[in-house]
Every structure is written in C-alpha cells, then in structure tokens.
Enzyme design. Sequence first.
Site, PDB file in Angstrom:
ATOM      1  N   GLY A   1      48.089 -23.856  -4.653  1.00 18.36           N
ATOM      2  CA  GLY A   1      48.525 -24.241  -3.307  1.00 18.36           C
ATOM      3  C   GLY A   1      48.021 -25.624  -2.929  1.00 18.36           C
TER       4      GLY A   1
ATOM      5  CE  LYS B   1      58.024 -21.319 -11.180  1.00 19.65           C
ATOM      6  NZ  LYS B   1      57.319 -20.233 -11.914  1.00 19.65           N
TER       7      LYS B   1
ATOM      8  CD  GLU C   1      50.443 -15.015   1.799  1.00 19.29           C
ATOM      9  OE1 GLU C   1      49.315 -15.126   1.264  1.00 19.29           O
ATOM     10  OE2 GLU C   1      51.195 -14.052   1.649  1.00 19.29           O
TER      11      GLU C   1
ATOM     12  CD  GLU D   1      42.894 -13.827  -4.056  1.00 16.16           C
ATOM     13  OE1 GLU D   1      43.157 -14.933  -4.565  1.00 16.16           O
ATOM     14  OE2 GLU D   1      43.614 -13.294  -3.196  1.00 16.16           O
TER      15      GLU D   1
ATOM     16  CB  SER E   1      46.107 -19.035  -7.098  1.00 11.34           C
ATOM     17  OG  SER E   1      46.712 -20.128  -7.742  1.00 11.34           O
ATOM     18  CB  THR E   2      43.292 -20.999  -2.909  1.00 15.97           C
ATOM     19  OG1 THR E   2      43.463 -19.888  -2.022  1.00 15.97           O
ATOM     20  CG2 THR E   2      42.745 -22.170  -2.110  1.00 15.97           C
TER      21      THR E   2
ATOM     22  CB  CYS F   1      47.277 -12.369  -0.951  1.00 12.65           C
ATOM     23  SG  CYS F   1      48.821 -12.013  -0.141  1.00 12.65           S
TER      24      CYS F   1
END
Length: 479
Positions: free
Chosen positions: A231, A174, A248, A382, A227-228, A282
């Site tokens: 995630g 995806k 990651e 970030e 992105s966190t 990143c």
Amino acid sequence: MRTDMLIDGEWTTGSGTTFPTLNPATGEVIAEVPEATETDVDTAVRAAAAAFTSPAWGGLLPAARARLLLRVADLLEEHADEMARLETLDQGQPLQVSAGFSVPNAVEHFRYYAGWVTKITGVTAPLSIPDVDYRSVREPLGVCGLITPWNFPLMILVWKLAPALATGNTVVIKPAEQTPLSALRLAELIEEAGVPAGVVNVVTGGPETGRALVRHPLVKKISFTGSTGTGREIGAECGRTLKKVSLELGGKAPSVIAADADIDAAVQGNLLGGLLNSGQVCAAYTRFYVDAGRHDEFAEKLAGAAGSLRLGDGLHPETHLGPLVSAEQVAQTTRYVGLGRREGAELLTGGNRPDGELASGFFFEPTVFAGVRQDMRIAREEIFGPVLAVLPYEDPEELAGLANDSAYGLAAAIWSRDIGTANRLAREIKAGTVWINMMQGLDAAAAWGGMKSSGLGREMGWAAIEAYTEIKSIWTSHN
Ligand code: ADP
C-alpha cells in the site's frame, strides 16, 4: 472454468507467459492463468478509456446503468453455488464462508450500489455574489485500477467494482495472483448481463502487472486492498502521478473483554472473529485484552473452543476451518508461532501443521497463546493466520492506551455489559470500525476502512460514491 483474461470485450491469453493457481487444500494446480504484460495492461487501460466516453457506457442514462447492476446481481445470485465452490477451490475458505458470506455480500453490494445510481446528487448553494446561480455535480473519474487481495477475492473486488460502475467509471481489475478465478468468472457474468465491452477488463498476474497498472498515465484512480508495505508503494507511485488512491491495508484488531463481559458470549464471538477464514481477515480479532481476574477462564475456554474446530477441505460442508491460501502463509504463521514460544507466551492449543491426510494442503492448527505481553511480536504484528494472543490487563484505565499502542487502526471490538464503558472506549480507540458485543459485521451501507497504517479512504456507503467521483462546480450568470 475461465482462465483467460477479458480485455476490451475479448477473452485473451495475452502476450506473455502463464502462472499456476493452486488449490490450497491439496497443493495441486487448478489451472494456468496468463501473466499480463505491460502491453496487455496498456491495451486494457486504453480499452477502458475508450469505453468511458463511449455512447454505450458514457451515454447511458442512470436508470439504465442501475438496471445493468441489478442484472449483474441477479446473475451472480443465480450462479451463487458455482461461484462459492470456485472461491473455495481457489482460496480455501470453507463453503460456510464462501456460500454463507462472501457471495451473498457481493450480491448485496451490487444491489445496494444499483440503488445509488439514480441518487448521486450535487448541491445548490447560496453564494454571496450577486446574480449567479451555483450548483455542483458529481462526475465519474475515468479508468479505475482495482487491485485486490487473496483473502476474499470476489467480495473485496465487488466492494470496489460495484461503486466504481455505479458512478459511471470503467475499470481494469488486477486480482491477486493466488486467487484469480472468481474475478474471471464474475467478468463473464458481467459480460452476460450486457455491460458494454471495455467497461470491465481483467488482467491477471503478479506485482509487476499491478505496478504497470498503477504507473499507467490514463488510470485516474487506484483502489487497493492488501498489505501495508505494498500500500505504501502504491500510494507513493500515485502521489508521483497524482492519481486518486484508496488503500485498505493491514490490521491488528484489539478485542477488549471487560471484567463484566459475558465470557461465554465473548468466547464465541471472539473465536469466530479471530478465526474466520483461518484468521486471513484484515479485521480479524487477534489481540484479546482480558481483565486479569478473568484472563485464565477466557483463555482456557477460547483454547478449548478453538481446539474443537474441524479443520479440512473447504469443499466439505462440515469444515469449520480451511487451509491457508499458500505455502508462504503457512511459513509466516509457523514463524510467528515460533516467535511467540521464544518470547515466553504460553501455548494453550495448536501451534503446528496437521499431519495425516491434510499434510499436503496448506493447513495450520488454530492456535491460542495466553499470558501474552504487549511488547511481544505476536501482539504487535499482523500474522494473517489462525493465531490468537490473550493478554491480561490490570487497570481498565489503560485499555484505550493498550488498544491504540499499534501502528494499525482498522478495527476493534469491545465486550462489556456496561454501555457507558463500551461507548467511552469506542470513542477513544483509533480505529475505522468498532464493534460492541459482536463479531465483525459488514454491510454495504456501513463505511469501511482504516486509520493510521491501516489505510486511506473509506469503502461502502456513500463514502464509496465520493471515492469514485469528483465534484465539479458550475456557476451561471443571470445576465
Ligand atoms: P500479500 O503480500 O499479502 O500477498 P500484497 O499486498 O503484496 O499481498 O498484494 C495484494 C495485491 O497487490 C495482489 O493483487 C498483488 O499482486 C498486488 N501487488 C503486489 N505488489 C504490488 C505493487 N507493487 N504494485 C501494484 N500491485 C501490487
């Protein structure tokens, strides 16, 4: 240009609507791409599940699987120029990055993992039990869902795809909705290489398509880069259905410039390390801790060098910095520059969108703030844009604490001529990767991934073989 999806060896527009993918250098629509529905995702996952146990793939001997991966690498290399241009068109990264870095790195990943295919061994162990032999084997997991981001669409996909295939899994990819085109073209090359139908499927779409893949009961593993926040959501869903998961995620890499550092080398390395792909990396170096006595010199040289970079359409061979990927990224970068100004950081260069002929694209000037404090949001969050923050430090003893005072732990850089200082800091900093006296390097042989909120698991090297296999213990009685 491929704009339909590959499901079970068929190119299809799926059962839903379409969405546009834009050229970030102009804001114009390049193509319309299908928005895969839950039904399309289900068809792709079922095809991958059937291919997993098929004689054509599941029954393939390791040497034959290795040859297929080498063939994919060769085809990708033969089409390197075309692929680099496609990546630049859809993502914005300068040709210097796509042709010089992204595509060659993807080719090398296929070759590196082709090498592993015939070397994925288990162990024998001397059990303290009489009259048995013991051995372990590594087995593939089954269907793996690979969900990728928009900053390095082809390269990051291959970091997942090459080891997933090397270990005998099948996949549903995806790609990010902003940048789906290189994944579709790669799938076409994979088909041409002779990888059997159903082994590699691509579904295009946004978060809902991704969610359908993560939820699907036949998917055994999700590998995600992004992105966190996303995630965390994916990790939680994988926990519910007990899928394996690799994440990651974001980063806020510190770069420590010690008092004895070679400032000119540090400026050059940090400029590239901070602004590669317009900061949409990143592991971008984004917070620079510079000895207070050398802070002004470093910041001024960094700003001077950043200000002289040529901004432009990535397809132009002279371009150093391309556009950001989307209007959203420009808005996010603009917001952080405003925050930096309000919080009292000193803006040395940049800070705006360029006007003139670049005004219709998603461009942002390379931006350097000096005199940044640790508590400012530009030093903590970030940004994923071309914004660099220089912070003075007084005492080298506080450096590890400053570097570690972050939710993230993906990467860090250290610049010092003193090998003892550099290696002590490398041990103390909580980050998945530390680079000493260099900008970011990446190699298929070097494990890659983050600590803390930067993720779970490692890609590359042997670590990725482990990530896409399970150990089975086999005991045999002598009797
Ligand atoms: P960003 O916010 O930087 O655009 P994300 O981390 O949200 O990036 O997205 C990275 C990838 O994850 C994209 O392919 C995106 O479509 C996908 N995605 C986003 N949200 C989800 C989700 N909840 N579940 C699965 N995939 C998702």
